[in-house]
Design a protein around this motif. Structure first.
Motif, PDB file in Angstrom:
ATOM      1  N   VAL A  75       0.859  -1.183   0.000  1.00  0.00           N
ATOM      2  CA  VAL A  75       0.000   0.000   0.000  1.00  0.00           C
ATOM      3  C   VAL A  75       0.896   1.234   0.000  1.00  0.00           C
ATOM      4  CG1 VAL A  75      -1.702   1.345   1.281  1.00  0.00           C
ATOM      5  CG2 VAL A  75      -1.921  -1.137   1.162  1.00  0.00           C
ATOM      6  N   VAL A  76       0.636   2.133  -0.934  1.00  0.00           N
ATOM      7  CA  VAL A  76       1.344   3.414  -1.007  1.00  0.00           C
ATOM      8  C   VAL A  76       0.335   4.512  -0.706  1.00  0.00           C
ATOM      9  CG1 VAL A  76       2.708   4.971  -2.434  1.00  0.00           C
ATOM     10  CG2 VAL A  76       2.948   2.497  -2.716  1.00  0.00           C
ATOM     11  N   THR A  77       0.662   5.340   0.286  1.00  0.00           N
ATOM     12  CA  THR A  77      -0.243   6.403   0.721  1.00  0.00           C
ATOM     13  C   THR A  77       0.464   7.749   0.586  1.00  0.00           C
ATOM     14  OG1 THR A  77      -1.375   4.962   2.294  1.00  0.00           O
ATOM     15  CG2 THR A  77      -1.581   7.323   2.643  1.00  0.00           C
ATOM     16  N   VAL A  78      -0.234   8.716   0.008  1.00  0.00           N
ATOM     17  CA  VAL A  78       0.269  10.081  -0.109  1.00  0.00           C
ATOM     18  C   VAL A  78      -0.617  10.973   0.743  1.00  0.00           C
ATOM     19  CG1 VAL A  78       0.719  12.022  -1.648  1.00  0.00           C
ATOM     20  CG2 VAL A  78       1.210   9.691  -2.407  1.00  0.00           C
ATOM     21  N   ALA A  79       0.009  11.795   1.584  1.00  0.00           N
ATOM     22  CA  ALA A  79      -0.729  12.682   2.482  1.00  0.00           C
ATOM     23  C   ALA A  79      -0.276  14.120   2.288  1.00  0.00           C
ATOM     24  CB  ALA A  79      -0.535  12.260   3.931  1.00  0.00           C
ATOM     25  N   GLY A  84      -4.464  17.705   5.344  1.00  0.00           N
ATOM     26  CA  GLY A  84      -4.893  16.443   5.925  1.00  0.00           C
ATOM     27  C   GLY A  84      -5.494  15.475   4.932  1.00  0.00           C
ATOM     28  N   ALA A  85      -5.547  15.842   3.645  1.00  0.00           N
ATOM     29  CA  ALA A  85      -6.107  14.938   2.637  1.00  0.00           C
ATOM     30  C   ALA A  85      -5.162  13.757   2.429  1.00  0.00           C
ATOM     31  CB  ALA A  85      -6.320  15.679   1.319  1.00  0.00           C
ATOM     32  N   VAL A  86      -5.752  12.565   2.240  1.00  0.00           N
ATOM     33  CA  VAL A  86      -4.993  11.321   2.107  1.00  0.00           C
ATOM     34  C   VAL A  86      -5.572  10.526   0.953  1.00  0.00           C
ATOM     35  CG1 VAL A  86      -4.486   9.096   3.205  1.00  0.00           C
ATOM     36  CG2 VAL A  86      -4.280  11.203   4.527  1.00  0.00           C
ATOM     37  N   ALA A  87      -4.699   9.933   0.148  1.00  0.00           N
ATOM     38  CA  ALA A  87      -5.117   9.038  -0.934  1.00  0.00           C
ATOM     39  C   ALA A  87      -4.140   7.879  -0.976  1.00  0.00           C
ATOM     40  CB  ALA A  87      -5.156   9.755  -2.281  1.00  0.00           C
ATOM     41  N   SER A  88      -4.639   6.683  -1.298  1.00  0.00           N
ATOM     42  CA  SER A  88      -3.819   5.477  -1.256  1.00  0.00           C
ATOM     43  C   SER A  88      -4.041   4.635  -2.499  1.00  0.00           C
ATOM     44  CB  SER A  88      -4.133   4.645  -0.004  1.00  0.00           C
ATOM     45  OG  SER A  88      -3.915   5.379   1.181  1.00  0.00           O
ATOM     46  N   HIS A  89      -3.058   3.799  -2.762  1.00  0.00           N
ATOM     47  CA  HIS A  89      -3.139   2.843  -3.863  1.00  0.00           C
ATOM     48  C   HIS A  89      -2.568   1.525  -3.360  1.00  0.00           C
ATOM     49  CE1 HIS A  89      -2.861   1.048  -7.848  1.00  0.00           C
ATOM     50  NE2 HIS A  89      -1.591   0.768  -7.595  1.00  0.00           N
ATOM     51  N   HIS A 161       9.381  -5.471   2.552  1.00  0.00           N
ATOM     52  CA  HIS A 161      10.054  -5.131   3.808  1.00  0.00           C
ATOM     53  C   HIS A 161       9.427  -3.884   4.428  1.00  0.00           C
ATOM     54  CE1 HIS A 161      12.170  -3.119   0.505  1.00  0.00           C
ATOM     55  NE2 HIS A 161      12.356  -2.127   1.343  1.00  0.00           N
ATOM     56  N   ALA A 162       8.799  -3.045   3.608  1.00  0.00           N
ATOM     57  CA  ALA A 162       8.001  -1.911   4.095  1.00  0.00           C
ATOM     58  C   ALA A 162       6.652  -2.010   3.390  1.00  0.00           C
ATOM     59  CB  ALA A 162       8.681  -0.575   3.824  1.00  0.00           C
ATOM     60  N   PRO A 163       5.727  -2.821   3.896  1.00  0.00           N
ATOM     61  CA  PRO A 163       4.493  -3.079   3.152  1.00  0.00           C
ATOM     62  C   PRO A 163       3.564  -1.880   3.048  1.00  0.00           C
ATOM     63  CG  PRO A 163       4.391  -4.088   5.328  1.00  0.00           C
ATOM     64  CD  PRO A 163       5.772  -3.560   5.171  1.00  0.00           C
ATOM     65  N   TRP A 164       3.688  -0.916   3.961  1.00  0.00           N
ATOM     66  CA  TRP A 164       2.854   0.285   3.904  1.00  0.00           C
ATOM     67  C   TRP A 164       3.804   1.486   3.844  1.00  0.00           C
ATOM     68  CZ3 TRP A 164      -1.512   1.725   7.933  1.00  0.00           C
ATOM     69  CH2 TRP A 164      -2.248   2.801   7.422  1.00  0.00           C
ATOM     70  N   ARG A 165       3.797   2.177   2.719  1.00  0.00           N
ATOM     71  CA  ARG A 165       4.727   3.284   2.497  1.00  0.00           C
ATOM     72  C   ARG A 165       3.974   4.606   2.493  1.00  0.00           C
ATOM     73  NH1 ARG A 165       9.562   1.051  -0.073  1.00  0.00           N
ATOM     74  NH2 ARG A 165       9.238  -1.191  -0.316  1.00  0.00           N
ATOM     75  N   LEU A 166       4.454   5.515   3.302  1.00  0.00           N
ATOM     76  CA  LEU A 166       3.844   6.837   3.427  1.00  0.00           C
ATOM     77  C   LEU A 166       4.737   7.857   2.747  1.00  0.00           C
ATOM     78  CD1 LEU A 166       1.718   8.785   4.627  1.00  0.00           C
ATOM     79  CD2 LEU A 166       3.165   8.901   6.680  1.00  0.00           C
ATOM     80  N   VAL A 167       4.138   8.667   1.876  1.00  0.00           N
ATOM     81  CA  VAL A 167       4.837   9.746   1.192  1.00  0.00           C
ATOM     82  C   VAL A 167       4.153  11.053   1.596  1.00  0.00           C
ATOM     83  CG1 VAL A 167       5.573  10.698  -1.012  1.00  0.00           C
ATOM     84  CG2 VAL A 167       5.392   8.215  -0.728  1.00  0.00           C
ATOM     85  N   LEU A 168       4.933  11.983   2.154  1.00  0.00           N
ATOM     86  CA  LEU A 168       4.385  13.235   2.661  1.00  0.00           C
ATOM     87  C   LEU A 168       4.661  14.369   1.686  1.00  0.00           C
ATOM     88  CD1 LEU A 168       5.522  12.925   6.387  1.00  0.00           C
ATOM     89  CD2 LEU A 168       3.272  12.395   5.434  1.00  0.00           C
ATOM     90  N   VAL A 613      -6.386   0.642   3.201  1.00  0.00           N
ATOM     91  CA  VAL A 613      -6.102   1.541   2.076  1.00  0.00           C
ATOM     92  C   VAL A 613      -6.836   2.846   2.366  1.00  0.00           C
ATOM     93  CG1 VAL A 613      -6.077   1.781  -0.432  1.00  0.00           C
ATOM     94  CG2 VAL A 613      -6.013  -0.494   0.603  1.00  0.00           C
ATOM     95  N   PRO A 614      -6.270   3.714   3.214  1.00  0.00           N
ATOM     96  CA  PRO A 614      -7.015   4.892   3.679  1.00  0.00           C
ATOM     97  C   PRO A 614      -7.149   5.952   2.597  1.00  0.00           C
ATOM     98  CG  PRO A 614      -4.782   4.959   4.514  1.00  0.00           C
ATOM     99  CD  PRO A 614      -4.926   3.643   3.806  1.00  0.00           C
ATOM    100  N   GLY A 615      -8.183   6.717   2.740  1.00  0.00           N
ATOM    101  CA  GLY A 615      -8.432   7.862   1.874  1.00  0.00           C
ATOM    102  C   GLY A 615      -9.396   8.805   2.554  1.00  0.00           C
ATOM    103  N   SER A 616      -9.107  10.091   2.493  1.00  0.00           N
ATOM    104  CA  SER A 616      -9.995  11.082   3.107  1.00  0.00           C
ATOM    105  C   SER A 616      -9.683  12.443   2.520  1.00  0.00           C
ATOM    106  CB  SER A 616      -9.830  11.110   4.634  1.00  0.00           C
ATOM    107  OG  SER A 616      -8.553  11.568   4.991  1.00  0.00           O
ATOM    108  N   GLY A 617     -10.645  13.335   2.656  1.00  0.00           N
ATOM    109  CA  GLY A 617     -10.476  14.690   2.165  1.00  0.00           C
ATOM    110  C   GLY A 617      -9.899  15.606   3.219  1.00  0.00           C
ATOM    111  N   PRO A 618      -9.768  16.882   2.894  1.00  0.00           N
ATOM    112  CA  PRO A 618      -9.246  17.841   3.871  1.00  0.00           C
ATOM    113  C   PRO A 618     -10.148  17.921   5.098  1.00  0.00           C
ATOM    114  CG  PRO A 618      -9.247  18.765   1.652  1.00  0.00           C
ATOM    115  CD  PRO A 618     -10.044  17.497   1.582  1.00  0.00           C
ATOM    116  N   ARG A 619      -9.541  18.226   6.232  1.00  0.00           N
ATOM    117  CA  ARG A 619     -10.299  18.379   7.472  1.00  0.00           C
ATOM    118  C   ARG A 619      -9.628  19.429   8.346  1.00  0.00           C
ATOM    119  NH1 ARG A 619     -11.267  13.251   9.802  1.00  0.00           N
ATOM    120  NH2 ARG A 619     -10.603  12.179   7.923  1.00  0.00           N
ATOM    121  N   ASP A 620     -10.431  20.060   9.184  1.00  0.00           N
ATOM    122  CA  ASP A 620      -9.941  21.066  10.120  1.00  0.00           C
ATOM    123  C   ASP A 620      -9.921  20.470  11.519  1.00  0.00           C
ATOM    124  OD1 ASP A 620      -9.621  23.062   8.198  1.00  0.00           O
ATOM    125  OD2 ASP A 620     -11.731  23.650   8.342  1.00  0.00           O
ATOM    126  N   ILE A 621      -8.837  20.706  12.241  1.00  0.00           N
ATOM    127  CA  ILE A 621      -8.669  20.213  13.602  1.00  0.00           C
ATOM    128  C   ILE A 621      -8.280  21.387  14.488  1.00  0.00           C
ATOM    129  CG2 ILE A 621      -7.359  18.687  15.125  1.00  0.00           C
ATOM    130  CD1 ILE A 621      -9.205  17.160  13.368  1.00  0.00           C
TER     131      ILE A 621
END
Length: 674
Positions: A75-79, A84-89, A161-168, A613-621
């Motif tokens: 899983v590759v995730t870009v945030a 705070g928007a997140v999309a994954s493949h 070896h890194a099954p879930w990769r996060l790209v910021l 496989v997370p995905g979400s739109g922008p959010r305010d915190i």
């Protein structure tokens, strides 16, 4: 969430263990071996202490975690950190869409997928470390589906070896580094801190490796390659102030200690540097001007407001022997490198500092003070480790001197904001000072407090910084309470308090210099990490403990202690998860540094459970820090842990008998703790 293929681990064939050639086969059946003479695997060492001469050793299969099966999923995730928007493949067999490269091999280009995800979340990325998947040569698009999917699964497993990769990424284009401006900044800081700035090129293979670092005058040239950058602009782009200061103590352990003259005439401010001209001059010095021979490298040193150029020349080979776990001894031959020309001493260097030999270690050996001598006790004649000698082999640094083998009578302390303000102090053992008794250790040792000039926390206020932000410039370790507030534990009543303070401050420092940074760590707001964790559908765990009521007690930790971690949703809150960072900024900085590894570790360990496989739109915190401070003050002296998830907030209290749930609410502001 749909199921993903689970296949037999190809590394262990489902046996949960592997048979690997023993380390002794690297050197063959011989007791004394040469490390530089390596080739194909040889026969086993008959007296090997690991394989007993069999030549193979059984290891647990680390690729499958001793399960025998593995999940064929990446899983590759870009945030986008700003929104705070997140999309994954997800990459699974049957959905790879490979293409041929110019050499005719079938490859899956994940970098293009990452760029597509970045466009979805509106993020601008630096170069992402996402590998391409190379399929086996027998893969063809017209093969039966079952065989194609099997070959694709093996290609995925080679990269798991890194099954879930996060790209910021960020919503705006990051500022590019101007090499000339950065070099001028590093030169100006060298003048401010009274250090040398070294620009070095070393030969490696068919090219050169470049490095930029700070040194104290008199530091030897390090062994080995200085870095991996292939030219000076690339090295400047990768080297900031923190990286330049990193390893300063290790490089300067053998450098002679001298006083400083900070009031000496200062060199003019560093002007713009022609990086290309400097690079050409250093490369030219990598060849002997007299005979044209190739030299190991060359250096340019910024000292006294100007560049000094020198070649690097190989010395006489030095042979070292190293014992191996197999029982063999490996001989290594190192060729030390030294400067062909040593620049004159800078005008800000003063007189040499007196010192005495460390009594608790032996030079050029691994002998250190034995544990039986802790607390100032005499060596135990019946000690099983030292047999009464008081010294035993150890791989750790000497606790007394930090492996400098010297106890200096004077330590020079430099406190800076890394911009334009600096304070240089000289603490000298034997200086008579009024140090009142403020406490007594449980063992009976007195604790005294030195005057204000020996308290780094007071000098931090002079530079406009918080005492809790004080950190060692080399590595960023927090300055302890003793140095911050001037507390000294005396080994006996009547001992020299300044001398003990100097020994504590100078342990393991380069040339008897302690350089302290008085500036908060570079960290994002807490709300930004909460927003990111919610977008990834993970938990952000924040622990805080209010110990400000201990400020007047020199024997207890004080201030606010924090920790911030990204964890899976099902990770429990453990009783021993105690926050230890001195500020929220320090905890956030550490969390960001470990973020990609934390996300990779959040992948389920059970291979039958797919990676989300997370995905979400922008959010305010809203900023949760004020509420956390309020809750911590309500439970002063106790550790509070708050978990932020998409489901809401959960608060826990740590007691002597474990962790207790206090409250749950959709939002932190709605928590009502009892």
């Amino acid at each position: 969430m749909t199921a993903v293929p689970v296949v037999v681990c190809p590394d262990c064939d489902g046996m949960t263990f592997t048979l690997e050639p023993c380390r002794c086969t690297t050197y063959g059946d011989r007791f004394l071996a040469d490390a530089d003479v390596l080739g194909p695997r040889r026969e086993a060492y008959r007296s090997c202490e690991q394989c007993r001469g069999a030549g193979t050793v059984t290891y647990p299969c680390y690729r499958c975690g001793r399960r025998g099966r593995r999940r064929a999923q990446l899983v590759v995730t870009v945030a986008n950190l700003d929104t705070g928007a997140v999309a994954s493949h997800q990459v699974v067999p049957g959905g790879l869409d490979p293409h041929r490269d110019p050499a005719g091999h079938w490859v899956v280009d994940l970098a293009s997928r990452v760029r597509e995800l970045a466009a979805i979340v509106g993020a601008v990325l630096d170069e992402a470390d996402v590998p391409s998947l190379w399929l086996d040569r027998q893969w063809q698009p017209d093969l039966p589906a079952a065989l194609r999917h099997e070959l694709e699964a093996h290609a995925i497993l080679r990269a798991d070896h890194a099954p879930w990769r996060l790209v910021l990424g960020r919503a705006t284009v990051p500022a590019t580094v101007d090499p000339a401006a950065r070099l001028a900044r590093l030169c100006a800081l060298a003048d401010l801190l009274l250090l040398d700035l070294v620009v070095e090129a070393r030969r490696q293979d068919a090219g050169f490796c470049w490095a930029i670092r700070y040194e104290v005058p008199g530091s030897p040239v390090p062994l080995g390659s200085p870095g991996w950058c292939r030219d000076l602009p690339e090295s400047l782009a990768c080297t900031d102030v923190a990286k330049s200061l990193g390893g300063l103590a290790e490089r300067g352990l053998a450098a002679p200690a001298r006083l400083l003259r900070p009031d000496s005439p200062r060199p003019p401010a560093a002007s713009a540097v022609d990086v290309d001209q400097l690079e050409r001059r250093v490369l030219a010095d990598c060849n002997d001007a007299a005979h044209g021979d190739e030299l190991p490298g060359a250096q340019a040193l910024w000292r006294n407001g100007r560049w000094w150029h020198t070649t690097l020349r190989a010395g006489e080979p030095v042979e070292t022997l190293a014992e191996q776990p197999t029982g063999q001894v490996v001989r290594r031959v190192r060729v030390p490198v030294s400067r062909g020309y040593e620049p004159p001493d800078p005008q800000w260097l003063g007189e040499p500092v007196d010192w005495r030999q460390c009594p608790d270690c032996r030079p050029h050996s691994r002998l250190r003070a034995c544990d039986c001598r802790l607390g100032g006790r005499a060596a135990d004649l019946d000690c099983p480790h030292c047999c009464g000698a008081g010294l035993r082999p150890s791989a750790l640094h000497c606790f007394t001197c930090g492996d400098t083998q010297r106890l200096h009578r004077t330590v020079v302390v430099t406190i800076t904001d890394l911009r334009h303000r600096v304070v240089h102090l000289a603490w000298q053992a034997g200086t008579p000072e009024v140090a009142p008794l403020v406490a007594t250790q449980p063992g009976g040792k007195p604790v005294v407090q030195l005057p204000t000039r020996y308290r780094l926390g007071s000098w931090a206020a002079v530079l406009g910084a918080r005492p809790d932000d004080l950190a060692d410039a080399d590595g960023g370790q927090q300055i302890g309470k003793d140095l911050r507030d001037g507390y000294v534990t005396l080994p006996w009543a009547g001992a020299d308090p300044v001398g003990e303070h100097v020994r504590n401050a100078g342990r393991g420092t380069p040339a008897g210099r302690l350089i302290v940074v008085a500036t908060p760590p570079d960290a994002p707001p807490l709300a930004e990490l909460v927003r990111l964790a919610l977008g990834l559908d993970l938990a952000l765990v924040v622990a805080v403990c209010d110990l400000r009521h201990n400020a007047a007690d020199p024997l207890l930790a004080d201030g606010l202690r924090w920790s911030v971690d990204v964890k899976p949703l099902d990770a429990p809150v453990r009783p021993d998860d105690f926050p230890y960072r001195p500020s929220l900024a320090a905890a956030l900085s550490w969390c960001v540094e470990c973020l990609t590894d934390a996300v990779a570790g959040a992948a389920p360990t059970d291979p039958t459970v797919p990676i989300p496989v997370p995905g979400s739109g922008p959010r305010d915190i809203a900023d949760p820090e004020p509420e956390l401070l309020r809750l911590a003050a309500q439970h002063a002296g106790q550790v509070l842990t708050v978990r932020f998830t998409r489901a809401g907030c959960t608060a826990y209290r740590h007691d002597d008998d474990g962790v207790h749930l206090l409250a749950e609410a959709p939002d932190l502001r709605d928590l009502r703790l009892t």
